[in-house]
Design a protein around this motif. Structure first.
Motif, PDB file in Angstrom:
ATOM      1  N   ALA A   1       3.749 -28.163  -0.458  1.00  0.00           N
ATOM      2  CA  ALA A   1       3.314 -28.697   0.837  1.00  0.00           C
ATOM      3  C   ALA A   1       4.512 -29.244   1.597  1.00  0.00           C
ATOM      4  CB  ALA A   1       2.294 -29.806   0.616  1.00  0.00           C
ATOM      5  N   GLN A   2       5.512 -29.707   0.852  1.00  0.00           N
ATOM      6  CA  GLN A   2       6.671 -30.324   1.499  1.00  0.00           C
ATOM      7  C   GLN A   2       7.338 -29.348   2.474  1.00  0.00           C
ATOM      8  OE1 GLN A   2       7.424 -33.506   1.347  1.00  0.00           O
ATOM      9  NE2 GLN A   2       9.239 -33.317   2.614  1.00  0.00           N
ATOM     10  N   GLU A   3       7.487 -28.092   2.056  1.00  0.00           N
ATOM     11  CA  GLU A   3       8.107 -27.133   2.969  1.00  0.00           C
ATOM     12  C   GLU A   3       7.186 -26.834   4.157  1.00  0.00           C
ATOM     13  OE1 GLU A   3      10.464 -22.864   2.984  1.00  0.00           O
ATOM     14  OE2 GLU A   3       8.593 -22.997   1.887  1.00  0.00           O
TER      15      GLU A   3
ATOM     16  N   CYS B   1       1.952 -43.991   4.385  1.00  0.00           N
ATOM     17  CA  CYS B   1       1.901 -42.527   4.324  1.00  0.00           C
ATOM     18  C   CYS B   1       2.721 -41.980   3.156  1.00  0.00           C
ATOM     19  CB  CYS B   1       2.463 -41.946   5.616  1.00  0.00           C
ATOM     20  SG  CYS B   1       4.212 -42.289   5.822  1.00  0.00           S
ATOM     21  N   TYR B   2       2.431 -40.744   2.820  1.00  0.00           N
ATOM     22  CA  TYR B   2       3.215 -39.987   1.834  1.00  0.00           C
ATOM     23  C   TYR B   2       4.681 -39.996   2.282  1.00  0.00           C
ATOM     24  CZ  TYR B   2       5.255 -35.665  -0.014  1.00  0.00           C
ATOM     25  OH  TYR B   2       6.093 -34.755  -0.584  1.00  0.00           O
ATOM     26  N   VAL B   3       5.565 -40.337   1.365  1.00  0.00           N
ATOM     27  CA  VAL B   3       6.967 -40.568   1.726  1.00  0.00           C
ATOM     28  C   VAL B   3       7.644 -39.289   2.226  1.00  0.00           C
ATOM     29  CG1 VAL B   3       7.998 -40.209  -0.564  1.00  0.00           C
ATOM     30  CG2 VAL B   3       8.952 -41.934   0.950  1.00  0.00           C
TER      31      VAL B   3
ATOM     32  N   SER C   1      -6.108 -40.517   0.864  1.00  0.00           N
ATOM     33  CA  SER C   1      -4.694 -40.455   1.235  1.00  0.00           C
ATOM     34  C   SER C   1      -3.796 -41.036   0.145  1.00  0.00           C
ATOM     35  CB  SER C   1      -4.482 -41.242   2.530  1.00  0.00           C
ATOM     36  OG  SER C   1      -4.821 -42.596   2.327  1.00  0.00           O
ATOM     37  N   ASN C   2      -2.576 -40.588   0.166  1.00  0.00           N
ATOM     38  CA  ASN C   2      -1.513 -41.169  -0.650  1.00  0.00           C
ATOM     39  C   ASN C   2      -0.708 -42.088   0.254  1.00  0.00           C
ATOM     40  OD1 ASN C   2       0.736 -41.743  -2.182  1.00  0.00           O
ATOM     41  ND2 ASN C   2       1.568 -39.669  -2.190  1.00  0.00           N
ATOM     42  N   PRO C   3      -0.664 -43.392   0.020  1.00  0.00           N
ATOM     43  CA  PRO C   3      -1.105 -44.116  -1.169  1.00  0.00           C
ATOM     44  C   PRO C   3      -2.414 -44.903  -1.022  1.00  0.00           C
ATOM     45  CG  PRO C   3       0.414 -45.481   0.051  1.00  0.00           C
ATOM     46  CD  PRO C   3       0.201 -44.231   0.878  1.00  0.00           C
TER      47      PRO C   3
ATOM     48  N   GLY D   1      -4.106 -32.018   3.033  1.00  0.00           N
ATOM     49  CA  GLY D   1      -5.322 -32.037   2.198  1.00  0.00           C
ATOM     50  C   GLY D   1      -5.051 -32.158   0.705  1.00  0.00           C
ATOM     51  N   ALA D   2      -3.934 -32.765   0.325  1.00  0.00           N
ATOM     52  CA  ALA D   2      -3.496 -32.736  -1.079  1.00  0.00           C
ATOM     53  C   ALA D   2      -4.534 -33.243  -2.085  1.00  0.00           C
ATOM     54  CB  ALA D   2      -2.201 -33.537  -1.235  1.00  0.00           C
ATOM     55  N   TYR D   3      -5.294 -34.295  -1.721  1.00  0.00           N
ATOM     56  CA  TYR D   3      -6.171 -34.934  -2.727  1.00  0.00           C
ATOM     57  C   TYR D   3      -7.659 -34.715  -2.459  1.00  0.00           C
ATOM     58  CZ  TYR D   3      -1.734 -37.009  -3.877  1.00  0.00           C
ATOM     59  OH  TYR D   3      -0.420 -37.163  -4.236  1.00  0.00           O
ATOM     60  N   GLY D   4      -7.985 -33.840  -1.518  1.00  0.00           N
ATOM     61  CA  GLY D   4      -9.393 -33.587  -1.178  1.00  0.00           C
ATOM     62  C   GLY D   4     -10.214 -33.159  -2.394  1.00  0.00           C
TER      63      GLY D   4
ATOM     64  N   GLY E   1      -1.750 -27.452   2.734  1.00  0.00           N
ATOM     65  CA  GLY E   1      -2.362 -27.480   1.397  1.00  0.00           C
ATOM     66  C   GLY E   1      -1.289 -27.397   0.319  1.00  0.00           C
ATOM     67  N   THR E   2      -1.660 -27.830  -0.883  1.00  0.00           N
ATOM     68  CA  THR E   2      -0.733 -27.714  -2.011  1.00  0.00           C
ATOM     69  C   THR E   2      -1.490 -27.331  -3.277  1.00  0.00           C
ATOM     70  OG1 THR E   2       0.855 -28.841  -3.430  1.00  0.00           O
ATOM     71  CG2 THR E   2      -0.869 -30.217  -2.501  1.00  0.00           C
ATOM     72  N   PHE E   3      -0.842 -26.548  -4.119  1.00  0.00           N
ATOM     73  CA  PHE E   3      -1.389 -26.257  -5.447  1.00  0.00           C
ATOM     74  C   PHE E   3      -0.752 -27.173  -6.493  1.00  0.00           C
ATOM     75  CE2 PHE E   3      -2.226 -22.383  -3.063  1.00  0.00           C
ATOM     76  CZ  PHE E   3      -3.560 -22.161  -3.392  1.00  0.00           C
ATOM     77  N   ALA E   4       0.064 -28.135  -6.037  1.00  0.00           N
ATOM     78  CA  ALA E   4       0.782 -28.995  -6.992  1.00  0.00           C
ATOM     79  C   ALA E   4      -0.167 -29.903  -7.757  1.00  0.00           C
ATOM     80  CB  ALA E   4       1.824 -29.825  -6.258  1.00  0.00           C
ATOM     81  N   LYS E   5      -1.166 -30.451  -7.085  1.00  0.00           N
ATOM     82  CA  LYS E   5      -2.045 -31.430  -7.739  1.00  0.00           C
ATOM     83  C   LYS E   5      -3.229 -30.721  -8.401  1.00  0.00           C
ATOM     84  CE  LYS E   5       0.631 -34.257  -5.480  1.00  0.00           C
ATOM     85  NZ  LYS E   5       1.618 -35.154  -6.041  1.00  0.00           N
TER      86      LYS E   5
ATOM     87  N   ALA F   1       5.047 -24.899 -10.212  1.00  0.00           N
ATOM     88  CA  ALA F   1       5.011 -23.596  -9.523  1.00  0.00           C
ATOM     89  C   ALA F   1       5.601 -23.705  -8.123  1.00  0.00           C
ATOM     90  CB  ALA F   1       3.573 -23.081  -9.438  1.00  0.00           C
ATOM     91  N   ARG F   2       5.567 -24.911  -7.558  1.00  0.00           N
ATOM     92  CA  ARG F   2       6.049 -25.158  -6.193  1.00  0.00           C
ATOM     93  C   ARG F   2       5.387 -24.190  -5.199  1.00  0.00           C
ATOM     94  NH1 ARG F   2       6.126 -28.900  -5.472  1.00  0.00           N
ATOM     95  NH2 ARG F   2       7.483 -29.012  -3.664  1.00  0.00           N
ATOM     96  N   VAL F   3       4.087 -24.193  -5.162  1.00  0.00           N
ATOM     97  CA  VAL F   3       3.380 -23.358  -4.181  1.00  0.00           C
ATOM     98  C   VAL F   3       2.459 -24.245  -3.335  1.00  0.00           C
ATOM     99  CG1 VAL F   3       1.816 -21.408  -3.804  1.00  0.00           C
ATOM    100  CG2 VAL F   3       3.474 -21.311  -5.666  1.00  0.00           C
TER     101      VAL F   3
HETATM  102  C1  LIG Z   1      -0.095 -36.398   0.383  1.00  0.00           C
HETATM  103  C2  LIG Z   1       0.901 -35.468  -0.228  1.00  0.00           C
HETATM  104  N1  LIG Z   1       1.254 -34.376   0.442  1.00  0.00           N
HETATM  105  C3  LIG Z   1       2.152 -33.513  -0.040  1.00  0.00           C
HETATM  106  C4  LIG Z   1       2.760 -33.725  -1.262  1.00  0.00           C
HETATM  107  C5  LIG Z   1       3.818 -32.741  -1.755  1.00  0.00           C
HETATM  108  O1  LIG Z   1       3.236 -31.658  -2.298  1.00  0.00           O
HETATM  109  P1  LIG Z   1       4.153 -30.485  -2.920  1.00  0.00           P
HETATM  110  O2  LIG Z   1       4.510 -30.902  -4.304  1.00  0.00           O
HETATM  111  O3  LIG Z   1       3.252 -29.300  -2.873  1.00  0.00           O
HETATM  112  O4  LIG Z   1       5.356 -30.313  -2.058  1.00  0.00           O
HETATM  113  C6  LIG Z   1       2.435 -34.850  -2.009  1.00  0.00           C
HETATM  114  C7  LIG Z   1       3.093 -35.100  -3.296  1.00  0.00           C
HETATM  115  O5  LIG Z   1       3.050 -36.141  -3.881  1.00  0.00           O
HETATM  116  C8  LIG Z   1       1.480 -35.748  -1.471  1.00  0.00           C
HETATM  117  O6  LIG Z   1       1.131 -36.867  -2.125  1.00  0.00           O
END
Ligand SMILES: Cc1ncc(COP(=O)(O)O)c(C=O)c1O
Length: 444
Positions: free
Chosen positions: A113-115, A138-140, A192-194, A222-225, A250-254, A260-262
């Motif tokens: 999601a970061q990219e 917010c997410y850092v 939301s994070n945090p 939508g990371a934690y939905g 969106g992220t597949f990380a969580k 996988a970094r997708v």
């Molecule tokens: C709200 C939120 N968005 C995005 C990310 C980053 O996701 P990714 O690992 O897919 O880059 C995180 C990671 O902690 C997050 O908490």
């Protein structure tokens, strides 16, 4: 030589150093129980088999695209399209889950999601007059990305049911008065994070109306939905979006695995090029991606594709057992805190989903205090100040429930309780040297 003086001003900012800082402290205290990482639980590693998942994906390609095994395998061997290999699978999953009704052309597969956040900001922000509103805390990573891109960010507070829309309206008018423009707002409406906040349905609708009327975009993370209980699930902003105001991240990380970094962006806004041609914002962002990471690893996309296929082409199905585990861990963390601490003197929130709890403590939660806590009590947490744009959150810590087992959570909270009881109460001045326990004195 002070190297930071010779680099872009973003270098050396706390947001940019935040991830390294936590990794460093975890490395220094490997025996500590860590409530710091927002990382997925390693329980799910047992069911992870990359070879099997890649095979599932390759068979799917052979069957649906009528390719030989060799041709399908070559997709994973080569560079591949910048927009991604699994855009169709992600679009399918979103449709099946009654998310946004998008087509594969509107999807961009990214390195996490970061990219996607970085590329969306790069695409949308045109001049220094374009400002980014960020709902805080917010997410850092969004703060770090905007700093690196030289985008000025303004903080918008949130209420129990999500973004403070009055504060946002005030910021929109203020910006205009000074010749600036709020180009987009970043928020994470589901756990939301945090802060663990969930935005109410009525606020989601109001925000969309405001975005259309005031002409700004919404970056919906939508990371934690997926951690919401089925009955509590609300429609995403993107699925309510009639006027293409929302870019969904969106992220597949969580939900799958961070290694996988997708991740992906849903960006169906129509972009016109100089010759009058049309393409989606996702396609325009893909051009920019081809100049940064070129493409997302096709092997990693195949692993994620295999997971989607194995789970009935559904993100909801993919996240079901994981969401259950995180809700169990959250309940376990809250009951351990209730058992060990007096909620009349120490306060924390009680989210029903997500990974995180925020706790108010009696002294500033800085690096020194964390080092003291790790060294003397073998427990780690995250200082909250890094999740704000201003000086807020100084006396707050974030506790993550995701990475630990219930037994570790119980032991960790017992240690945390001893640490908290060793702190002076609020009547002490936090800016003077404070005495912790018998032996150590730290300056905070
Ligand atoms: C709200 C939120 N968005 C995005 C990310 C980053 O996701 P990714 O690992 O897919 O880059 C995180 C990671 O902690 C997050 O908490």
């Amino acid at each position: 030589m002070n190297v930071n003086n010779d680099l872009h001003p973003a270098f050396g900012e706390p947001a940019i150093e935040a991830m390294n800082f936590l990794n460093e402290i975890m490395k220094r205290h490997p025996q500590a129980i860590s409530f710091a990482p927002g990382a997925p639980n390693l329980n799910f590693l047992a069911e992870f088999n990359s070879e099997r998942l890649i095979n599932i994906y390759l068979e799917h390609i052979q069957n649906t695209q009528h390719r030989s095994r060799m041709e399908a395998s070559s997709l994973l061997y080569e560079y591949g399209p910048a927009q991604g290999l699994i855009c169709d699978l992600v679009a399918d999953a979103l449709r099946r889950d009654q998310g946004p009704n998008v087509c594969p052309d509107d999807i961009l597969i990214t390195v996490g999601a970061q990219e996607a956040i970085f590329l969306a900001l790069r695409a949308l922000f045109r001049t220094p007059q374009d400002h980014l509103a960020i709902v805080t805390p917010c997410y850092v990573g969004v703060r770090g990305a905007s700093s690196l891109l030289g985008i000025e960010a303004v903080s918008i507070p949130e209420e129990a049911d999500g973004v403070d829309l009055n504060a946002l309206s005030d910021r929109l008018s203020e910006a205009r008065k000074f010749g600036k423009n709020i180009r987009a707002i970043y928020l994470s409406p589901d756990y939301s994070n945090p802060a663990g906040t969930v935005m109410s349905l009525s606020k989601r609708k109001h925000l969309l109306t405001l975005a259309e009327r005031e002409d700004f975009y919404i970056l919906e993370d939508g990371a934690y939905g997926f951690t919401a209980a089925f009955a509590d699930t609300l429609p995403s902003l993107k699925s309510l979006d009639q006027t293409r105001r929302v870019i969904y991240i969106g992220t597949f990380a969580k939900i799958c695995l961070p290694g996988a970094r997708v991740g992906f962006a849903v960006a169906d806004q129509v972009i016109r090029d100089a010759r009058g041609g049309k393409r989606s914002l996702a396609q325009a962002m893909a051009s920019a991606k081809s100049m940064i990471t070129v493409n997302t690893s096709p092997i990693c996309q195949a692993i994620i594709g295999g997971m989607l296929i194995e789970n009935g082409f559904s993100l909801v199905q993919l996240g079901k057992s994981k969401g259950e585990l995180y809700r169990r861990n959250m309940a376990c963390l809250i009951s351990a805190l209730d058992r060990e601490l007096d909620s009349n003197t120490i306060t924390w929130n009680r989210p029903l989903g997500g990974f995180f709890i925020i706790m108010d403590i009696s002294v500033p939660a800085n690096a020194e205090l964390l080092e003291y806590c790790a060294r003397s009590f073998d427990v780690l947490w995250t200082p909250m100040s890094q999740f704000y744009l201003d000086n807020s959150g100084k006396c707050q810590i974030r506790l993550s429930c995701s990475y630990l087992s219930p037994a570790q959570i119980d032991t960790g909270v017992e240690r945390l309780s001893k640490f908290l009881h060793s702190l002076p109460n609020r009547s002490h001045s936090p800016s003077s040297g404070i005495h912790i326990g018998e032996a150590s004195t730290i300056r905070v």
